[in-house]
Design a protein around this motif. Sequence first.
Motif, PDB file in Angstrom:
ATOM      1  N   MET A 152      63.058  33.330  45.455  1.00  0.00           N
ATOM      2  CA  MET A 152      61.719  33.232  44.880  1.00  0.00           C
ATOM      3  C   MET A 152      61.058  34.596  44.806  1.00  0.00           C
ATOM      4  O   MET A 152      60.432  34.949  43.801  1.00  0.00           O
ATOM      5  CB  MET A 152      60.853  32.281  45.700  1.00  0.00           C
ATOM      6  N   ARG A 153      61.200  35.388  45.850  1.00  0.00           N
ATOM      7  CA  ARG A 153      60.567  36.705  45.840  1.00  0.00           C
ATOM      8  C   ARG A 153      61.228  37.612  44.795  1.00  0.00           C
ATOM      9  O   ARG A 153      60.555  38.390  44.120  1.00  0.00           O
ATOM     10  CB  ARG A 153      60.606  37.315  47.242  1.00  0.00           C
ATOM     11  N   PHE A 194      54.023  31.960  49.206  1.00  0.00           N
ATOM     12  CA  PHE A 194      54.185  32.977  48.158  1.00  0.00           C
ATOM     13  C   PHE A 194      52.855  33.322  47.495  1.00  0.00           C
ATOM     14  O   PHE A 194      52.829  33.799  46.366  1.00  0.00           O
ATOM     15  CB  PHE A 194      55.175  32.457  47.102  1.00  0.00           C
ATOM     16  N   GLU A 195      51.752  33.111  48.214  1.00  0.00           N
ATOM     17  CA  GLU A 195      50.448  33.349  47.602  1.00  0.00           C
ATOM     18  C   GLU A 195      50.322  34.768  47.069  1.00  0.00           C
ATOM     19  O   GLU A 195      49.846  34.978  45.932  1.00  0.00           O
ATOM     20  CB  GLU A 195      49.316  33.078  48.598  1.00  0.00           C
ATOM     21  N   GLU A 196      50.699  35.759  47.841  1.00  0.00           N
ATOM     22  CA  GLU A 196      50.546  37.137  47.388  1.00  0.00           C
ATOM     23  C   GLU A 196      51.404  37.402  46.157  1.00  0.00           C
ATOM     24  O   GLU A 196      50.972  38.113  45.224  1.00  0.00           O
ATOM     25  CB  GLU A 196      50.911  38.117  48.502  1.00  0.00           C
ATOM     26  N   GLU A 197      52.611  36.847  46.105  1.00  0.00           N
ATOM     27  CA  GLU A 197      53.473  37.038  44.941  1.00  0.00           C
ATOM     28  C   GLU A 197      52.851  36.403  43.694  1.00  0.00           C
ATOM     29  O   GLU A 197      52.848  37.004  42.603  1.00  0.00           O
ATOM     30  CB  GLU A 197      54.864  36.448  45.196  1.00  0.00           C
ATOM     31  N   TYR A 198      52.338  35.181  43.853  1.00  0.00           N
ATOM     32  CA  TYR A 198      51.645  34.549  42.723  1.00  0.00           C
ATOM     33  C   TYR A 198      50.492  35.431  42.256  1.00  0.00           C
ATOM     34  O   TYR A 198      50.312  35.654  41.050  1.00  0.00           O
ATOM     35  CB  TYR A 198      51.076  33.183  43.135  1.00  0.00           C
ATOM     36  N   ARG A 199      49.696  35.890  43.184  1.00  0.00           N
ATOM     37  CA  ARG A 199      48.505  36.658  42.824  1.00  0.00           C
ATOM     38  C   ARG A 199      48.860  37.961  42.103  1.00  0.00           C
ATOM     39  O   ARG A 199      48.162  38.366  41.158  1.00  0.00           O
ATOM     40  CB  ARG A 199      47.666  36.947  44.075  1.00  0.00           C
ATOM     41  N   VAL A 200      49.910  38.624  42.531  1.00  0.00           N
ATOM     42  CA  VAL A 200      50.325  39.865  41.860  1.00  0.00           C
ATOM     43  C   VAL A 200      50.713  39.572  40.408  1.00  0.00           C
ATOM     44  O   VAL A 200      50.330  40.303  39.479  1.00  0.00           O
ATOM     45  CB  VAL A 200      51.487  40.524  42.622  1.00  0.00           C
ATOM     46  N   VAL A 201      51.475  38.502  40.211  1.00  0.00           N
ATOM     47  CA  VAL A 201      51.861  38.109  38.851  1.00  0.00           C
ATOM     48  C   VAL A 201      50.628  37.749  38.032  1.00  0.00           C
ATOM     49  O   VAL A 201      50.466  38.179  36.885  1.00  0.00           O
ATOM     50  CB  VAL A 201      52.851  36.927  38.895  1.00  0.00           C
ATOM     51  N   PHE A 202      49.741  36.951  38.605  1.00  0.00           N
ATOM     52  CA  PHE A 202      48.533  36.525  37.891  1.00  0.00           C
ATOM     53  C   PHE A 202      47.657  37.719  37.519  1.00  0.00           C
ATOM     54  O   PHE A 202      47.083  37.778  36.432  1.00  0.00           O
ATOM     55  CB  PHE A 202      47.740  35.537  38.736  1.00  0.00           C
ATOM     56  N   ARG A 203      47.549  38.675  38.429  1.00  0.00           N
ATOM     57  CA  ARG A 203      46.722  39.856  38.176  1.00  0.00           C
ATOM     58  C   ARG A 203      47.255  40.641  36.981  1.00  0.00           C
ATOM     59  O   ARG A 203      46.485  41.071  36.103  1.00  0.00           O
ATOM     60  CB  ARG A 203      46.699  40.724  39.435  1.00  0.00           C
ATOM     61  N   ALA A 204      48.565  40.810  36.937  1.00  0.00           N
ATOM     62  CA  ALA A 204      49.172  41.545  35.825  1.00  0.00           C
ATOM     63  C   ALA A 204      48.998  40.792  34.515  1.00  0.00           C
ATOM     64  O   ALA A 204      48.704  41.386  33.471  1.00  0.00           O
ATOM     65  CB  ALA A 204      50.656  41.783  36.115  1.00  0.00           C
ATOM     66  N   LEU A 205      49.170  39.473  34.552  1.00  0.00           N
ATOM     67  CA  LEU A 205      49.018  38.671  33.340  1.00  0.00           C
ATOM     68  C   LEU A 205      47.577  38.682  32.858  1.00  0.00           C
ATOM     69  O   LEU A 205      47.302  38.817  31.656  1.00  0.00           O
ATOM     70  CB  LEU A 205      49.472  37.236  33.601  1.00  0.00           C
ATOM     71  N   ALA A 206      46.639  38.537  33.789  1.00  0.00           N
ATOM     72  CA  ALA A 206      45.221  38.549  33.424  1.00  0.00           C
ATOM     73  C   ALA A 206      44.834  39.882  32.794  1.00  0.00           C
ATOM     74  O   ALA A 206      44.092  39.923  31.800  1.00  0.00           O
ATOM     75  CB  ALA A 206      44.356  38.275  34.654  1.00  0.00           C
ATOM     76  N   THR A 207      45.340  40.969  33.339  1.00  0.00           N
ATOM     77  CA  THR A 207      45.048  42.299  32.797  1.00  0.00           C
ATOM     78  C   THR A 207      45.546  42.434  31.368  1.00  0.00           C
ATOM     79  O   THR A 207      44.933  43.120  30.544  1.00  0.00           O
ATOM     80  CB  THR A 207      45.688  43.391  33.678  1.00  0.00           C
ATOM     81  N   SER A 208      46.643  41.740  31.051  1.00  0.00           N
ATOM     82  CA  SER A 208      47.212  41.812  29.703  1.00  0.00           C
ATOM     83  C   SER A 208      46.471  40.916  28.714  1.00  0.00           C
ATOM     84  O   SER A 208      46.742  40.971  27.508  1.00  0.00           O
ATOM     85  CB  SER A 208      48.698  41.420  29.736  1.00  0.00           C
ATOM     86  N   GLY A 209      45.566  40.069  29.214  1.00  0.00           N
ATOM     87  CA  GLY A 209      44.766  39.220  28.336  1.00  0.00           C
ATOM     88  C   GLY A 209      45.467  37.980  27.831  1.00  0.00           C
ATOM     89  O   GLY A 209      44.978  37.332  26.894  1.00  0.00           O
ATOM     90  N   ARG A 210      46.583  37.617  28.451  1.00  0.00           N
ATOM     91  CA  ARG A 210      47.337  36.458  27.974  1.00  0.00           C
ATOM     92  C   ARG A 210      47.033  35.205  28.800  1.00  0.00           C
ATOM     93  O   ARG A 210      46.376  35.267  29.837  1.00  0.00           O
ATOM     94  CB  ARG A 210      48.830  36.791  27.980  1.00  0.00           C
ATOM     95  N   ALA A 211      47.525  34.068  28.305  1.00  0.00           N
ATOM     96  CA  ALA A 211      47.249  32.783  28.943  1.00  0.00           C
ATOM     97  C   ALA A 211      48.364  32.401  29.897  1.00  0.00           C
ATOM     98  O   ALA A 211      49.529  32.793  29.728  1.00  0.00           O
ATOM     99  CB  ALA A 211      47.077  31.693  27.883  1.00  0.00           C
TER     100      ALA A 211
END
Length: 277
Positions: A152-153, A194-211
């Motif tokens: 998962m990581r 895996f909260e921190e892993e989810y959050r890192v992915v979400f942060r990058a996706l949010a920065t890109s402006g995607r859904a």
Amino acid sequence: MVMLPPDNHVHSQFSWDTRSNGSMDLTCAKAVELGLPAIAFTEHVDFTAWGEGDVPPSADTSIVFRDRVRPFDVEGYQASVAECRDKYPDLRILTGIETGEPHLFAGSVAAVLASGTFDRVLGSLHSIVHEGRVLSPERVFTLRLMPPEDLMRRYFESMLDLIKGSDVFQVLAHCDFPRRYWPERAAPYDEAMFEEEYRVVFRALATSGRALEINTRSPLWSVDLMRWWYEEGGEAVSFGSDAHVPYRVGAQFDLAADVVEAAGFRPGRDRFDFWRR
């Protein structure tokens, strides 16, 4: 009662893994029966060999266990969409593809996108690279190549590479895909681990402006997990059944809508839009 959102992740007979079970016509009929405002046929685009413009991790990276994968019949697909649009005029039918590992198969994906017009493009990670081979998480679990938590990581790390390495997709699909195949021998899957892993992915996706997609074929996410997306700056949520057979279109959308609403998102500008914060 909240109106059901569009189903932005559906497969028909034009996806290589539906076999004889997929039917664009019957899927549209089911969507109309359910009262869905729109449906997107996001057919699989996967590859069995490296093509021009692709970016393999190394010159000797091999693509294995993809014997069932077939090229996407764009011409036949578009003809079928046109027929269904004529037959179901009250249902908005979007064209689309689900791109597997678009950051690695950049050239091959670009060639498919250039061959037609696609309203909805999903980015997916169906594989990881392990010891020089592109392998599905299910295969890694079956062969016991690493502990499930390590996989998962590794998967989340690769997901980050996908987000940063490709800009062709609008929606990130099933961002914890291996969870779908979590082995029974392992301890139960725990989102909090895996909260921190989810959050890192979400942060990058949010920065890109995607859904971000909430996928109702995978184990349905908790409100806490969807709230992490909200807290990391996520603006939009797309609903996807990932249906490979007609009867699964829109599956669990009532529950998914409750989860997404409890996390702080609401229906968008119109009934065809993503849900937004």
